[in-house]
Design an enzyme around this catalytic site. Structure first.
Site, PDB file in Angstrom:
ATOM      1  N   GLU A  86      25.904   8.902 -24.992  1.00 50.26           N
ATOM      2  CA  GLU A  86      25.357   7.871 -25.860  1.00 50.26           C
ATOM      3  C   GLU A  86      25.348   8.233 -27.347  1.00 50.26           C
ATOM      4  OE1 GLU A  86      24.307   4.809 -24.829  1.00 50.26           O
ATOM      5  OE2 GLU A  86      25.002   5.318 -22.824  1.00 50.26           O
ATOM      6  N   SER A 461     -21.706 -13.592  22.348  1.00 49.12           N
ATOM      7  CA  SER A 461     -22.842 -12.734  22.669  1.00 49.12           C
ATOM      8  C   SER A 461     -22.961 -11.513  21.776  1.00 49.12           C
ATOM      9  CB  SER A 461     -22.743 -12.278  24.130  1.00 49.12           C
ATOM     10  OG  SER A 461     -22.881 -13.375  25.002  1.00 49.12           O
TER      11      SER A 461
END
Length: 802
Positions: A86, A461
């Protein structure tokens, strides 16, 4: 001389013109330039990560995969590779490289188009952090000015660090550490020279040079970078040749969860968004949950295995789809459309043999399934009926069937089908409400609906203990006699009378509360509620965390007709397990920011410890300045009431509907089954002093689980599987006996203190002020004064029923 003067003044004019142009451009653009100093404190987007209590990754949330690293952590080979690719003059220029700009300008003159921007790494930092990706001369001038400012205020090391952490490298990877993880599943410092050069080639065009999409172009770019490194003297010939010979071997690695807990992850994500909004996904928060990995794994296994076990009892519903007459390639395409759901993988039958099946799996391999693993597959007729037992594999499957298989520990495959029923499990620490395990369904991939926290169903229950606890605090004892006999309620405006019944349509007459609870007698619960009063019971239920306006104000409350989530039920049961203290469930133990600083640490209201603090505890409190003083939980129920309730709920396991749990070989377990009308919901809630766990099972659209299915057959086995793992190697642990408890020998027929020498007497526990009188004082009905008397079938209710 005139010619020389002309050239001189022309040069001066051109120079002054350029200087004036640059000055004008700077004066025009500089007011809009952002502050370069902000780069020192820039916050890169980092995803949200959720972990188990013991540090295992559960999930990662966020669009950008990024793991920032410092300049010191960048391998020197990568630094050389990225500069070679780069900006090989990075160390010498001041933000702008004139030769690169001249090269870019020449390309524009030759082609008439912008081909490359001539950007240095500093200019790319300026563009990536401050500018848009548009290509224009004004943006390029702004980029140049910013680059010059950046070079004046930041060091080269700081600039490079910003660059390598910001750049996009394909596949949602931002920064080189994330790219190393995505393409190689390793940290950047573990990669070879060739691998580093491959990543260095991505910034120019992440899509074009992506090794997953274009491996050949990626290799060409990598090899070019290696050549540049050799030319610049960054590597020698031997390393260059070795790197060139290395093949491009990449696979797509995602952040693989170390722990399968998607419902936990989703709850944590939602809470974080509630706290921080959209910043939760980008600010790099790390969340530690209250869930240990081993408990969550046990819970997931228990739910999935329990549902498969229930499902196989009710037969085989056939393949999920059929693809007859297709080629293996076409079958493979169909398989790739299918997801693995829980522990069940998709497979397509390729051959049917006497010894079993051959199936094609998503791995592309043909594997076998034994006939023994298929013998359960009687045809499903309806919830209560099965077809004939299969005699051979051809009775079960044909070529082209899409089926489900489970891979066993030894690698073999077992024939399965995807359960139609669902289940949820919640396990809490009763001492502070910490969620230790939570499963919201068979598979999050199948359905992300969290049944543990969102599905409101009737608890049946398993709600009765709250009514019994209210009765114990209203003058009843575990030995009180209540009539288990038919009763009819007829109210004005009711088209039909309400005739509640027990599940087996039998009646036992006067029965002790202890026995009524472990035998789950519905009519006793109704009479209890009728006697203590609905308003009293509703107010009492709020002590367990239930909202009064969400409970029915009628006698059906005694049968568990309220609609509640498993998490709400487990929270209520924690009061029974911890000695009467109300705690609130919580999931997030700790939140850390991107720097590792703790920004939140849970400090839940907790049950006060009865043990004196140890020297280690004192040291921890002295050294940990972030630990707030523990808040005591509110004491809402007499500890003697919870102690007696625990004793009664232990009998549910010893001799009642939860007897199957005796196989666990522990005496410190208490719990209660729950089954609603037509067995549409199956429940089991139970605990010791370490964990309180609730399990629900049923269909998402309520329908019967089967006439032989109950809380004890569907939910209880799942509860047992989880609790067996959770309590493995743990000593037995229950609430200690509180002060004010007496144990007396009781006559089972009258509920009174037994006479000396009585053969059938048993010991019962009482609050000291509630001990019963001698049997000689029993009234004509065998009942304690003040308790309900036997009623005939014309009994009526003193309040609204519906």
């Amino acid at each position: 001389m005139r010619l020389l003067k002309l050239f001189w003044w022309s040069g001066v004019a051109i120079f002054c013109g350029l200087l004036l142009s640059l000055s004008g451009t700077y004066l025009y653009l500089s007011p809009g330039l952002p502050s370069v100093e902000s780069l020192r404190t820039i916050k890169l987007q980092i995803p949200l990560r959720v972990y188990s209590q013991d540090g295992k990754l559960i999930a990662e949330f966020g669009e950008m995969r990024r793991s920032p690293i410092s300049f010191q952590q960048i391998p020197s080979d990568f630094t050389n590779a990225i500069l070679a690719a780069e900006d090989d003059n990075f160390a010498n220029h001041y933000g702008v490289d004139p030769s690169s700009l001249m090269r870019a300008a020449t390309q524009i003159l030759q082609s008439g188009q912008i081909q490359s921007g001539g950007s240095t790494i500093t200019m790319q930092v300026a563009k990536n952090f401050f500018l848009t990706p548009e290509r224009s001369f004004s943006r390029k001038l702004t980029e140049i000015l910013l680059a010059l400012q950046i070079e004046r205020q930041l060091s080269k090391d700081e600039i490079l660090e910003l660059y390598i952490n910001k750049i996009y490298l394909g596949n949602r990877a931002y920064g080189i550490e994330a790219a190393a993880q995505v393409y190689y599943g390793k940290s950047i410092n573990q990669l070879s020279l060739a691998q580093l050069a491959m990543i260095a080639g991505l910034p120019k065009a992440p899509s074009r040079f992506n090794p997953l999409i274009n491996p050949q172009r990626s290799k060409e770019r990598r090899d070019w970078i290696l050549g540049r490194m050799l030319k610049l003297g960054k590597i020698d010939q031997a390393r260059y040749q070795a790197a060139l010979a290395e093949p491009i071997e990449v696979t797509h690695h995602v952040a693989t969860p170390e722990l399968q807990a998607p419902y936990i992850a989703e709850m944590a994500r939602a809470e974080m968004v509630g706290r921080y909004g959209s910043d939760a996904y980008t600010e790099g928060f790390s969340v530690i949950t209250t869930t240990p990995s081993q408990l969550q794994t046990a819970a997931t296994h228990a739910v999935q295995s329990g549902l498969i076990e229930y499902d196989q009892r009710h037969g085989y519903r056939g393949p999920e789809a059929r693809f007859p007459g297709m080629t293996p390639q076409s079958w493979m395409q169909e398989l790739l459309k299918q997801k693995t759901l829980g522990i069940l993988e998709p497979a397509i039958v390729t051959q049917v043999e006497k010894s079993g099946l051959l199936v094609l799996t998503r791995s592309g391999q043909e594997e076998s399934i034994s006939w023994d693993s298929m013998k359960w597959a009687r045809p499903f007729l309806n919830t209560n009926s099965l077809g004939a037992r299969p005699q051979n594999p051809s009775n079960v499957a044909t070529i082209g069937d899409l089926i489900r298989v489970e891979r066993m520990p030894d690698g073999s495959l077992t024939f399965r089908q995807l359960p139609a029923a669902q289940s949820a499990l919640v396990s809490l620490d009763p001492n502070n409400g910490a969620i230790r395990a939570l499963v919201g369904g068979f598979s999050f991939e199948q359905s992300n609906y969290n049944r543990a926290a969102q599905a409101k169903r009737q608890p049946g229950s398993s709600f009765k203990p709250f009514i019994y606890a209210a009765a114990l605090d209203n003058g009843f004892t575990a030995a009180s006699l209540v009539n288990d006999a038919p009763i009819v309620f007829q109210e004005a405006g009711m088209e039909e009378a309400w005739r509640p019944k027990n599940d087996n349509n039998t009646f036992l007459g006067p029965i002790r509360l202890r026995e009524a609870l472990y035998k789950s007698r519905n009519l006793v619960s109704i009479r209890l509620l009728q006697t203590i009063g609905i308003d009293y019971a509703l107010n009492y239920a709020t002590r367990f965390g239930f909202k009064r306006d969400e409970l029915p104000r009628n006698l059906s409350l005694a049968l568990g007709t309220a609609t509640l989530t498993p998490l709400e039920i487990a929270t209520g049961w924690s009061v029974l397990a911890n000695g009467g203290y109300r705690v609130s469930p919580y999931l997030i133990e700790q939140i850390s920011d991107r720097t590792g600083n703790v920004v939140f640490r849970a400090n839940p209201a907790s049950v006060p410890s009865t043990a004196p603090p140890t020297e280690a505890d004192a040291t921890d409190l002295a050294t940990d300045s972030t630990t707030a003083e523990t808040k005591p939980a509110e004491h809402v129920v007499d500890e003697r009431t919870t102690y007696i309730m625990t004793s009664m709920l232990q009998d549910v396991i010893r001799r009642g509907t939860g007897r199957r749990a005796l196989a666990m070989g522990r005496s410190d377990l208490a719990g209660k089954t729950g089954t609603t009308n037509e067995s549409k919901d199956s429940w089991f809630s139970g605990y010791n002093a370490d964990y309180v766990t609730t399990v629900w099972a049923g269909f998402d659209q309520p329908e019967s689980l089967g006439r032989t299915e109950y809380g004890g057959t569907v939910a209880l086995p799942i509860w047992m599987s989880y609790m067996s793992a959770a309590l493995k190697d743990k000593p037995e642990h229950l609430q200690p006996e509180p002060a004010g408890i007496l144990s007396l020998r009781i006559d089972p027929q009258s509920g009174r203190a037994a006479t000396p020498g009585a053969n059938d007497a048993y010991f019962e526990v009482f609050k000291s002020e509630d001990t019963p009188p001698p049997t000689s004082e029993v009234d004509g009905f065998g009942s304690i004064p003040g308790s309900p008397l036997p009623e005939d079938e014309s009994g009526s209710a003193p309040m609204d029923l519906f």
